[in-house]
Design an enzyme around this catalytic site. Sequence first.
Site, mmCIF file in Angstrom:
data_model
loop_
_atom_site.group_PDB
_atom_site.id
_atom_site.type_symbol
_atom_site.label_atom_id
_atom_site.label_comp_id
_atom_site.label_asym_id
_atom_site.label_seq_id
_atom_site.Cartn_x
_atom_site.Cartn_y
_atom_site.Cartn_z
ATOM 1 C CB SER A 242 -0.617 -0.233 1.058
ATOM 2 O OG SER A 242 -2.101 0.630 0.912
ATOM 3 C CG ASP A 334 -6.550 -2.762 -3.778
ATOM 4 O OD1 ASP A 334 -7.344 -1.617 -3.060
ATOM 5 O OD2 ASP A 334 -5.283 -2.696 -3.860
ATOM 6 C CG HIS A 369 -5.800 -2.392 -0.391
ATOM 7 N ND1 HIS A 369 -4.973 -1.798 -1.301
ATOM 8 C CD2 HIS A 369 -4.933 -1.941 0.865
ATOM 9 C CE1 HIS A 369 -3.694 -1.341 -0.585
ATOM 10 N NE2 HIS A 369 -4.033 -0.626 0.090
#
Lengths: 437, 360
Positions: A242, A334, A369
Amino acid sequence: MDRKQCCVKLSVQPSRGLMDEKFIILVQNVFPGFQLTLHALYKCDDGHSWEAFAHYTASAIGTVNVSEDPSLGGTYSGVEPMGLLWSLRPVPGSKPWLRMRKMNVQTPMVVTISVYPGHQTEGFLDQVSLAGVVVERWYMAPGVRRIPITEAGLTATLFLPPGPGPFPGLLDLWGGGGKLVEYRSALLASHGFASLALDYLTPKVTIETGKMVDNQYFERAYKVLEQHPQILSSRIAMIGLSFGTCITFKMAVYSQVAKLRCIVCISGSHVQPIDGSVEQIMSFFNKNAEKTRFNNENQVIWHDLLLPIPTDPSLKVDVGQLQCPLLLVVGEDDQNWPAHESAMDIKEMMERAGNSHLLTLLSYPNAGHLIEPPFTPFAKASAFRDISSRQMLVALWGGETAAHSRAQEDAWRKTLVFLRANLYAGANTDATSFSNL
Amino acid sequence: MSDTVAPMLSVFPSRALVDENFKVVVENLPPGSPVTLHSLHQCEDKHYWEAYGHYISNHRGTVSVTDDLSFGGTYTGKEAMGLLWSMRPVPGSREGLRLRKRNVCSPLLVNISVYRGHVVEGFREQAPLASSLTERWYMAPGLQRIEIREKGVRGTLFLPPGPGPFPGLLDVWGGGGGLVEYRSALLGSHGYASLALEYFAPGELKSSDLEFNYFETAFNIVKDHPQVMPDKVGIFGLSLGASLTLLLAAESSIIKVGRINCPVMVVNSHDDQNMATVESSEDMAQMMRAAGNLHLLTRLYYPDAGHLIEPPYTPHFRATKFVKDTKEKVILLWGGQTKPHSDAQEDSWKKILAFLEQNL
């Protein structure tokens, strides 16, 4: 009239394992064709209870083998040896939007696995099971050393494998939620990598001064690895998830100090103001705040904040200049970051620059994600405190339980193979020692 | 410092029960290189124990203890568990040591290392190429350890996790006295509610004070436990305990009626220097044949094994110290040769567990 089932034998092998190892659950001594439910119960360090369950029908010889037999329903279905772990979810009546993360890696995750008669879906804790066993799941292998690092103003923890070394090193960055997250580093050290988990959003210095860290903070973390007597300075890599991928891309391409042997970028993007500090990158994201969307359940979708992928070269890391291998891991569902779109752009940039032979792209359909170490319970959405606004929201991560869990397992195995191939000497990329994964 | 990263040494599983196998693999060595695999353990009495084997890596620079042959050391040949069962006290240790873990709540920690070349001594004075730590547990997760001080009986009960009910075992040790828990802990880890019974204080052999009653009370404590199946309770005896077990099975009015009426398994070693067990079990077989219940008897007979048949991979002791009732310290010769004795331990344990499972 049904004879009462008794003397059920339940075994889980191994009873103590690492978090990324598989186990075999065997039920024996039940009536042929007996319908039963396998149930897992886990009480996490915060006191919340999690459970998973699956319905099976015993064979003609009165056995159920979770590695071979299909679940007919429950929190997972089909043949899923590890389904009782990755499909764990908060028990009914729990606080909403929980996400399971073990912050204390020095103790194991303790899971109780039980057998109940019939195909049940609730009320497990109100009845006596037919049999139950306890399983320990560890992030740290025996002999792995956990060393808090506070020098050079850093807030970090170093995990060293057992033995004299020297070991390859890894700088491990998590995402926008901040905190010092140790479990991935602990697991990587259990696989022979000296791994430094770094808190860069909520470190001591930021808590005390209110100021976010500058880019030298990351170079100082790199130096801790480079100068450590048991770490090989020529074999240092970086892994980011991330927001952590922003730093990873930036350091790999632009840093004069960091000489990275390879990098792993999970669920992230190369899009950022290339001269920016952490703070500047965050405000760049916030400039697009009006692109925030909400679904029917009022969960936040931040996927569009970085879109469209810019063409302006000052707004994305020039991956065409990357000189080390890159493992790019993305989930196609995601909802938090445009990881898939960024991956497409990265691929195109590298093809144009002629260095796409360095790129390995793992793109998983229906994965979200949070691509975490394997068997981590799936969370489609969870409570998230936005670092800049300090607001508590429910972030939609995306993904579908079984597909996402498969992606976690596959990505982890391939990550370990990638790291070994690049950080351990010789062409020994033989994956046989991961046959237990 | 060179650019070479250390070889990778892995032990799988890194945490296991003491009767489980492991795989030891070394990778990333130069091809065809001689190396020594070494194990080191510091016991509760602070003595060091070690074992080692000499290997040669293959063309990929890998050594696998499960698949490759040891050419020398404390064991030779293809021995997956040789690094454990062939352990002996390091040179310079006192005579007559025995490795016994008293605290079963913590694991046995064994350091496994790989050294360059075929080394025979001085392991602790040189740096290995790589090393790893493995935990060997007597207690499975969730196993409860309960101290029993009831009706004059002293012992420790190990209760498996889960609702039960479980088959039960009364575990009777030998003449060494004291409370030996590790076998019961291991049996508990295999699903038996097992009571390790203390019947002498260490070093006190007061045979005249030994009352039948004590054992029958102990047996009942197991049988009457709410989580034990009363019709599935057995007795496990070693050495002097074995004699007692047989006596109880035959004579007790409480512990199964009449002359031996239940299945019996007898484990014997030919090189037993401590008790004339082979001769005794021959005699026993004849008696049972005459009584018509020979079908209840299973005999396991191991040539070249010694007296102390312990759970598998426990190092072999040919002779250890022992304290007699007169406080005289003697060395008792248990007998046996290391390799055959260790094979006997491994094989008999498997067969014992199968026998218990079948009958309980």
